[in-house]
Write a protein that holds these residues in place. Structure first.
Motif, mmCIF file in Angstrom:
data_model
loop_
_atom_site.group_PDB
_atom_site.id
_atom_site.type_symbol
_atom_site.label_atom_id
_atom_site.label_comp_id
_atom_site.label_asym_id
_atom_site.label_seq_id
_atom_site.Cartn_x
_atom_site.Cartn_y
_atom_site.Cartn_z
ATOM 1 N N LEU A 384 0.826 -1.195 0.000
ATOM 2 C CA LEU A 384 0.000 0.000 0.000
ATOM 3 C C LEU A 384 0.868 1.256 0.000
ATOM 4 O O LEU A 384 2.095 1.191 0.069
ATOM 5 N N SER A 385 0.214 2.413 -0.055
ATOM 6 C CA SER A 385 0.928 3.686 -0.195
ATOM 7 C C SER A 385 1.819 3.996 1.004
ATOM 8 O O SER A 385 2.785 4.755 0.875
ATOM 9 N N ASP A 386 1.512 3.441 2.183
ATOM 10 C CA ASP A 386 2.343 3.690 3.363
ATOM 11 C C ASP A 386 3.481 2.691 3.497
ATOM 12 O O ASP A 386 4.202 2.687 4.496
ATOM 13 N N GLY A 387 3.644 1.822 2.499
ATOM 14 C CA GLY A 387 4.719 0.831 2.513
ATOM 15 C C GLY A 387 4.331 -0.485 3.156
ATOM 16 O O GLY A 387 5.090 -1.445 3.079
ATOM 17 N N SER A 388 3.172 -0.547 3.789
ATOM 18 C CA SER A 388 2.734 -1.799 4.418
ATOM 19 C C SER A 388 2.247 -2.775 3.359
ATOM 20 O O SER A 388 1.811 -2.375 2.270
ATOM 21 N N ARG A 389 2.319 -4.061 3.690
ATOM 22 C CA ARG A 389 1.864 -5.109 2.778
ATOM 23 C C ARG A 389 0.698 -5.843 3.431
ATOM 24 O O ARG A 389 0.769 -6.204 4.601
ATOM 25 N N LYS A 390 -0.350 -6.054 2.660
ATOM 26 C CA LYS A 390 -1.553 -6.681 3.202
ATOM 27 C C LYS A 390 -2.169 -7.622 2.180
ATOM 28 O O LYS A 390 -1.969 -7.465 0.971
ATOM 29 N N ILE A 391 -2.941 -8.574 2.708
ATOM 30 C CA ILE A 391 -3.823 -9.355 1.839
ATOM 31 C C ILE A 391 -5.040 -8.481 1.547
ATOM 32 O O ILE A 391 -5.780 -8.107 2.459
ATOM 33 N N LEU A 392 -5.234 -8.130 0.303
ATOM 34 C CA LEU A 392 -6.366 -7.276 -0.060
ATOM 35 C C LEU A 392 -7.628 -8.078 -0.349
ATOM 36 O O LEU A 392 -8.742 -7.584 -0.135
ATOM 37 N N ARG A 393 -7.436 -9.300 -0.821
ATOM 38 C CA ARG A 393 -8.626 -10.064 -1.213
ATOM 39 C C ARG A 393 -8.285 -11.553 -1.285
ATOM 40 O O ARG A 393 -7.185 -11.920 -1.707
ATOM 41 N N ILE A 394 -9.218 -12.377 -0.852
ATOM 42 C CA ILE A 394 -9.133 -13.816 -1.065
ATOM 43 C C ILE A 394 -10.381 -14.215 -1.857
ATOM 44 O O ILE A 394 -11.511 -14.006 -1.405
ATOM 45 N N SER A 395 -10.151 -14.747 -3.048
ATOM 46 C CA SER A 395 -11.251 -15.116 -3.945
ATOM 47 C C SER A 395 -11.188 -16.601 -4.237
ATOM 48 O O SER A 395 -10.115 -17.217 -4.158
ATOM 49 N N GLU A 396 -12.327 -17.169 -4.581
ATOM 50 C CA GLU A 396 -12.358 -18.575 -4.972
ATOM 51 C C GLU A 396 -12.984 -18.710 -6.342
ATOM 52 O O GLU A 396 -13.846 -17.916 -6.738
ATOM 53 N N ILE A 397 -12.512 -19.705 -7.091
ATOM 54 C CA ILE A 397 -13.059 -20.000 -8.416
ATOM 55 C C ILE A 397 -14.098 -21.102 -8.243
ATOM 56 O O ILE A 397 -13.799 -22.176 -7.720
ATOM 57 N N SER A 398 -15.312 -20.811 -8.689
ATOM 58 C CA SER A 398 -16.423 -21.739 -8.445
ATOM 59 C C SER A 398 -16.888 -22.470 -9.697
ATOM 60 O O SER A 398 -17.891 -23.176 -9.657
ATOM 61 N N GLY A 399 -16.167 -22.309 -10.818
ATOM 62 C CA GLY A 399 -16.546 -23.029 -12.026
ATOM 63 C C GLY A 399 -16.690 -22.109 -13.222
ATOM 64 O O GLY A 399 -16.179 -20.983 -13.226
ATOM 65 N N MET A 400 -17.401 -22.604 -14.228
ATOM 66 C CA MET A 400 -17.619 -21.857 -15.474
ATOM 67 C C MET A 400 -19.107 -21.571 -15.643
ATOM 68 O O MET A 400 -19.960 -22.368 -15.250
ATOM 69 N N GLU A 401 -19.385 -20.420 -16.227
ATOM 70 C CA GLU A 401 -20.745 -20.097 -16.643
ATOM 71 C C GLU A 401 -20.657 -19.490 -18.029
ATOM 72 O O GLU A 401 -20.207 -18.359 -18.199
ATOM 73 N N GLY A 402 -21.059 -20.263 -19.029
ATOM 74 C CA GLY A 402 -20.873 -19.828 -20.410
ATOM 75 C C GLY A 402 -19.399 -19.789 -20.749
ATOM 76 O O GLY A 402 -18.677 -20.791 -20.599
ATOM 77 N N GLU A 403 -18.906 -18.641 -21.193
ATOM 78 C CA GLU A 403 -17.495 -18.487 -21.539
ATOM 79 C C GLU A 403 -16.686 -17.881 -20.393
ATOM 80 O O GLU A 403 -15.490 -17.643 -20.544
ATOM 81 N N MET A 404 -17.310 -17.620 -19.257
ATOM 82 C CA MET A 404 -16.668 -16.876 -18.177
ATOM 83 C C MET A 404 -16.328 -17.785 -16.998
ATOM 84 O O MET A 404 -17.133 -18.628 -16.597
ATOM 85 N N VAL A 405 -15.122 -17.586 -16.460
ATOM 86 C CA VAL A 405 -14.733 -18.255 -15.225
ATOM 87 C C VAL A 405 -15.390 -17.521 -14.071
ATOM 88 O O VAL A 405 -15.227 -16.305 -13.909
ATOM 89 N N MET A 406 -16.159 -18.248 -13.257
ATOM 90 C CA MET A 406 -16.881 -17.628 -12.148
ATOM 91 C C MET A 406 -15.971 -17.520 -10.923
ATOM 92 O O MET A 406 -15.293 -18.473 -10.552
ATOM 93 N N MET A 407 -15.984 -16.322 -10.326
ATOM 94 C CA MET A 407 -15.134 -16.055 -9.178
ATOM 95 C C MET A 407 -15.927 -15.250 -8.158
ATOM 96 O O MET A 407 -16.715 -14.377 -8.518
ATOM 97 N N GLN A 408 -15.710 -15.551 -6.882
ATOM 98 C CA GLN A 408 -16.383 -14.783 -5.842
ATOM 99 C C GLN A 408 -15.410 -14.497 -4.711
ATOM 100 O O GLN A 408 -14.549 -15.315 -4.385
#
Length: 458
Positions: A384-408
């Motif tokens: 981040l801008s203050d030099g700290s490092r963080k986990i910003l997001r944890i996402s999971e892949i739940s499969g395919m829907e049409g041509e798109m990889v589904m992620m939440q």
């Protein structure tokens, strides 16, 4: 010609420029302190030149570092006693250390390498050195004598790992014995003189408790990460340069059971896994004739014949991604890799691009199906801008829907503003979505408390 021989010639033929390089801590204004510093440097130059008369410096390179340092220390002490120089113990120690650094170490850079707070050393020519501390860049007073002096240090670094840098091969990637990564580029490619960057590999091995203390992550998310690693979900860690991907990978690898066989694949060895059953592999660049290269893809293919329980790829960056994804979806569950990407969604796009680099022509939908079936969790880390490092997001892949990889998204760091001292304010929150892999985790014998998925943001 040996490196130390060149230093010897430089000291006997051009003592004045060498003296200037050793006065890197002075200020432009002349003061009493400057005069004392100049006297100290003159003494150091005199002792330095006498040292070459007493020692066969060409043999120092072949000695063990401890023995070489001992011989240099004894010779310097003998010179000072012979000349009747009266120095305080502090000045004498300082003098010995600086001369040893010039002969056996990395010269002016040596003190920087012993500062554990420094994570990057950036040399932009002989008279400009920057360091990174706590995620911020700072200028230093460290200087080299001239471009030739800097080239001698670069030569010493790369020769330790059997590499070379010259006009025929003006770029080099290598690593120091402690695992720190170095990159050097010299003229004619570098217009303002040789440039050197050192990405430090700290002596301290961070664990998840350290990450919690530094507020990179919170205990609830640590528990989730521990569970998905032990339950053998395939994980991709994404982030920008210097965001802490490798540190995060090292910490997550601590959750791997000690009775599993791990094979690591890296361009430049940085991982420091603490399990007893680890095989470490590293790529090899082509030689001067352009032959002998061993790529990460070659290593991934070979790894599949080594009966690994888990494959850990230090950084996915080319055609090896195709073989890695196939391995993840054909029995090598629990594999972990890192990738350069600014968001989890961007990392999927990069995976597609690298699959095209593998030379296999397959439809886009087939590529996305391969990604969706192989990967389970994406962990996004950032500086981040203050030099700290963080986990910003944890996402999971739940499969395919049409041509798109589904992620939440399951967890995220919500920024709320900037503090008085410039620190980034925010909190880790769950999105309220329960993981689609909950049943798989329970089947593996790991049950997560449903409360960690509950959205508690106000």
């Amino acid at each position: 010609m040996k490196l130390l021989e060149r230093i010897s010639q430089q000291n006997t033929t051009a003592p004045v420029p060498f003296q200037r390089s050793l006065m890197s801590n002075g200020t432009p204004k002349r003061t009493v302190k400057d005069s004392q510093a100049e006297g100290f440097q003159q003494l150091k130059l005199a002792v330095h030149n006498r040292l070459f008369e007493m020692l066969d410096v060409t043999r120092l390179e072949s000695l063990e570092p401890v023995l070489a340092a001992q011989k240099v220390t004894e010779a310097i002490s003998a010179i000072l006693d012979d000349e009747g120089r009266l120095l305080t113990d502090t000045d004498k120690t300082h003098l010995i250390e600086e001369i040893k650094n010039e002969l056996l170490g990395l010269g002016p850079l040596e003190p920087l390498l012993w500062d554990d707070e420094i994570t990057d050393i950036l040399v932009n020519g002989h008279n400009q050195v920057y360091v990174e501390k706590r995620g911020k860049l700072h200028a230093t007073e460290v200087k080299f004598q001239d471009d030739q002096h800097l080239m001698l240090i670069i030569d010493r670094i790369v020769s330790q790992v059997g590499r070379r840098v010259d006009e025929a091969s003006p770029m080099v990637d290598a690593r120091l014995p402690d695992g720190s990564r170095i990159n050097a580029i010299i003229p004619p490619l570098a217009l303002d003189g040789p440039a050197l960057s050192i990405r430090r590999f700290g002596r301290k091995r961070y664990n998840v408790d350290d990450l919690v203390e530094k507020k990179t992550v919170v205990p609830e998310i640590v528990e989730f990460l521990r569970t998905i690693v032990r339950a053998r979900l395939n994980i991709l860690i994404c982030g920008g340069t210097g965001s802490g991907k490798t540190t995060m990978l090292n910490c997550m690898s601590l959750f791997v059971p000690a009775d599993e066989r791990i094979v690591t694949i890296e361009d430049s060895a940085e991982l420091m896994l603490q399990q007893p059953h680890v095989v470490r592999l590293e790529t090899r660049p082509a030689n001067v004739e352009g032959k002998g290269e061993v790529s990460q893809r070659d290593l991934v293919k070979n790894t599949l014949r080594m009966r690994p329980d888990r494959i850990i790829v230090g950084e996915v960056r080319g055609g090896e991604v195709f073989d890695m994804l196939q391995a993840m979806s054909t029995g090598h569950d629990g594999s972990i890799a890192t990738i350069h990407a600014n968001t989890p969604r961007d990392s999927l796009g990069r995976l597609e691009m690298m699959m095209l680099l593998s030379g296999v022509q397959i439809p886009q939908r087939a590529m996305r199906q391969q990604i969706a079936s192989a990967l389970n969790i994406i962990v996004h880390v950032a500086r981040l801008s203050d030099g700290s490092r963080k986990i910003l997001r944890i996402s999971e892949i739940s499969g395919m829907e049409g041509e798109m990889v589904m992620m939440q998204d399951l967890f995220e760091f919500k920024r709320t503003g900037i503090g008085v001292g410039g620190e980034v304010l925010g909190q880790f929150v769950a999105t309220g979505i329960r993981s689609a892999y909950s049943q798989r985790l329970e089947a593996a014998g790991y049950k997560l408390d449903g409360k960690i998925f509950r959205n508690t943001a106000g």
